[in-house]
Scaffold this active site. Sequence first.
Site, mmCIF file in Angstrom:
data_model
loop_
_atom_site.group_PDB
_atom_site.id
_atom_site.type_symbol
_atom_site.label_atom_id
_atom_site.label_comp_id
_atom_site.label_asym_id
_atom_site.label_seq_id
_atom_site.Cartn_x
_atom_site.Cartn_y
_atom_site.Cartn_z
ATOM 1 N N HIS A 93 -2.347 -3.629 -6.733
ATOM 2 C CA HIS A 93 -2.987 -3.169 -5.344
ATOM 3 C C HIS A 93 -4.336 -3.612 -5.288
ATOM 4 O O HIS A 93 -5.332 -2.954 -5.931
ATOM 5 C CB HIS A 93 -2.634 -1.690 -5.267
ATOM 6 C CG HIS A 93 -2.786 -1.404 -3.777
ATOM 7 N ND1 HIS A 93 -3.623 -0.197 -3.678
ATOM 8 C CD2 HIS A 93 -2.545 -1.753 -2.405
ATOM 9 C CE1 HIS A 93 -3.761 0.237 -2.348
ATOM 10 N NE2 HIS A 93 -3.007 -0.690 -1.701
ATOM 11 N N SER B 235 0.986 -1.397 -0.003
ATOM 12 C CA SER B 235 0.058 -0.146 0.121
ATOM 13 C C SER B 235 0.942 1.313 -0.013
ATOM 14 O O SER B 235 0.401 2.508 -0.430
ATOM 15 C CB SER B 235 -0.845 0.068 1.262
ATOM 16 O OG SER B 235 -2.043 -1.033 1.224
ATOM 17 N N GLU C 184 -5.576 -1.652 -8.457
ATOM 18 C CA GLU C 184 -4.662 -0.449 -8.945
ATOM 19 C C GLU C 184 -3.383 -1.353 -9.728
ATOM 20 O O GLU C 184 -2.868 -2.106 -8.873
ATOM 21 C CB GLU C 184 -4.182 0.489 -8.069
ATOM 22 C CG GLU C 184 -5.529 1.254 -7.487
ATOM 23 C CD GLU C 184 -4.842 2.374 -6.463
ATOM 24 O OE1 GLU C 184 -5.557 3.377 -6.535
ATOM 25 O OE2 GLU C 184 -3.936 2.084 -5.620
ATOM 26 N N ASN D 116 -5.418 5.910 -2.292
ATOM 27 C CA ASN D 116 -4.961 6.156 -0.823
ATOM 28 C C ASN D 116 -4.129 7.646 -0.958
ATOM 29 O O ASN D 116 -4.319 8.278 0.152
ATOM 30 C CB ASN D 116 -3.724 5.202 -0.497
ATOM 31 C CG ASN D 116 -4.380 4.057 0.020
ATOM 32 O OD1 ASN D 116 -5.636 3.992 0.262
ATOM 33 N ND2 ASN D 116 -3.688 2.600 0.354
#
Length: 302
Positions: A158, A137, A170, A208
């Site tokens: 991801h 992450s 992702e 994120n």
Amino acid sequence: ITRALSSSTGRNAAIKHVTVIGGGLMGSGIAQVAAATGHSVVLVDTSEDILKKSTKGIEGSLKRVVKKKFADKPEAGEEFVQKVLKNISTSTDAASVVQSTDLVVEAIVENLKVKQSLFSTLDKVAPEHTIFASNTSSLPIADIAVSTARLDRFGGIHFFNPVPMMKLVEVIQAPGTSQETFNALLDFSKALGKHPVSCKDTPGFIVNRLLVPYLIEAVRLHERGHGSKEDIDVAMKLGAGYPMGPFELLDYVGLDTSKFIVDGWYQMEPENPLFSPSPLLNKLVSEGKLGKKTGEGFYKYK
Ligand code: NAI
């Protein structure tokens, strides 16, 4: 579906055999969806005990899926569960199982040194064509990839928690990732029934990078005395249409995880005000109030 998608990747054959390393929250979910879409999966972790728990978790999750999907055909549902479970085997020795794998998806502890050491070992034993991908992450993909001699066959993939429910993946193209590898990862994500988006190897990728500063800003807004947690949560749910408010989401994600991510970015870009630490978040983490998983974070759960 897996086979049909292979044509768009050019020289790359479709990914059929997948090794998932790390049988925790994310790795179990990734193994489950890969197996449910007809891939042959080996799930790796450090002990048989952990792997037993992972397999139990996958079985439970599959049964929940089946309850909805095969509501009026319970027998077909049970058959599906057994078929998917047959596609998954487990091992505590990654080096011995990557011999026949097309793709390694790594979902182990979020620690650069540990990830590098794993990939460096696997690089020596995995076949030439095997693609390596990390589910990290917060770490740069390029920093993990340098532990190998296959920068062109290394990328990021991801997933989002809970993996069986969340449609987004992702796919990250690091500077060294070849177009062929990148395409293969996009196609693999589609074969899992997911919706991939293309990302560069930048802090937080897309989701994120936007989400974490928003969450921390909600904490700051509350710290400034400009709104109660409850009001901020209600406001973002009813006013912005978010399914969870920022404090509910922070508790769900884990306060330690959120702090870890933002601290890492702060180190990389200390001048960026979006990444500056929040005293309230730090205080809760130091008190062990990490969110839902510990029974208390911003809210109490027991
Ligand atoms: P977790 O703690 O639930 O699972 C990690 C697993 O890896 C554990 O079962 C551990 O025993 C195993 N492990 C540790 N070192 C190992 C090694 N050297 N070899 C084999 N297994 C090893 O962690 P989680 O949440 O599943 O996260 C895994 C990765 O996924 C991290 O990189 C994290 O940043 C990333 N991630 C996490 C998300 C989340 O919402 N929790 C979302 C997206 C990515």
